[in-house]
Design an enzyme around this catalytic site. Sequence first.
Site, mmCIF file in Angstrom:
data_model
loop_
_atom_site.group_PDB
_atom_site.id
_atom_site.type_symbol
_atom_site.label_atom_id
_atom_site.label_comp_id
_atom_site.label_asym_id
_atom_site.label_seq_id
_atom_site.Cartn_x
_atom_site.Cartn_y
_atom_site.Cartn_z
ATOM 1 N N ALA A 247 6.378 -0.850 -6.162
ATOM 2 C CA ALA A 247 5.042 -0.265 -6.064
ATOM 3 C C ALA A 247 4.118 -0.783 -7.164
ATOM 4 O O ALA A 247 4.507 -1.587 -8.017
ATOM 5 C CB ALA A 247 5.145 1.253 -6.114
ATOM 6 N N HIS A 248 2.864 -0.294 -7.134
ATOM 7 C CA HIS A 248 1.823 -0.746 -8.043
ATOM 8 C C HIS A 248 2.195 -0.491 -9.507
ATOM 9 O O HIS A 248 2.778 0.525 -9.851
ATOM 10 C CB HIS A 248 0.501 -0.044 -7.716
ATOM 11 N N HIS A 249 1.855 -1.456 -10.341
ATOM 12 C CA HIS A 249 1.989 -1.360 -11.798
ATOM 13 C C HIS A 249 3.430 -1.122 -12.247
ATOM 14 O O HIS A 249 3.670 -0.533 -13.299
ATOM 15 C CB HIS A 249 1.055 -0.253 -12.344
#
Length: 360
Positions: A247-249
């Site tokens: 997922a993001h970051h």
Amino acid sequence: MSEAPVYTLKQLAELLQVEVQGNIETPISGVEDISQAQPHHIAFLDNEKYSSFLKNTKAGAIILSRSQAMQHAHLKKNFLITNESPSLTFQKCIELFIEPVTSGFPGIHPTAVIHPTARIEKNVTIEPYVVISQHAHIGSDTYIGAGSVIGAHSVLGANCLIHPKVVIRERVLMGNRVVVQPGAVLGSCGFGYITNAFGHHKPLKHLGYVIVGDDVEIGANTTIDRGRFKNTVIHEGTKIDNQVQVAHHVEIGKHSIIVAQAGIAGSTKIGEHVIIGGQTGITGHISIADHVIMIAQTGVTKSITSPGIYGGAPARPYQETHRLIAKIRNLPKTEERLSKLEKQVRDLSTPSLAEIPSEI
């Protein structure tokens, strides 16, 4: 394809820098699994679980470790004795016998669509129907498979191998010698929404990058999202299996391994040399220490601060998980014993007829 070469064991030993035990003139013309090998094949033994095949194998020679060669010397087989992993030596042997398979489309195919501002270095192969967007940069000796898409401002390093049907969206920065298997998507928007006063979920813009280090491998149908403002980072040497969601970051440390169908939620940091077992789920906004191993189907709900082996849901040290599983397995017997004890207590607390007074 050209005819397979033939090597004697002496020649193979020199090429692989290993020691021969047996007939050095034995001819070898191919590689095969130890259970299927014929006299012209070379095989290997790494895991002792498969040592039972060693006695009856027809292989012309077997690659194994020095300790294994001593253990099985009584079999009088031809051995190539290696000081490294037998599997690794066997891989080098494969490269001597098996030619790489190519698509037959060298250079840049005329059906590829390449934006005029894209920069393509020397010796790049671009297969049919590839799309390369504006200001993308493709490093030298990189191979891009049919139907793949490279987004705007993305950078691919040298000697990368992008298999067919890969989507590398905008703002992806990739190092050298990266391998991406078919169907993978790098740089998708993160799963971020905000709910307005009417209860509607509105998507958030994701402006970060996906940064992939040197020698990373990404499996088929794996997805790696970019961050909302910060970057998603996969550090050098990490290997990611098929159908993994990053997922993001998220940040994944050097030389980690992530097995199929694992999922890592947003803003989590994974340490170096971490192994994440298949179907493991890791919640967001936590950190995992270096040298942590999570067995298959582990559910990680909080940070893991110490190296070790973990399992279960929620995750706990493996020995504790193992004891808990053993107790759960014994619950039916425990319930039966408890029922018997309860009956005994009831019997003790219930007066017999002889104890009941005959007159009041």
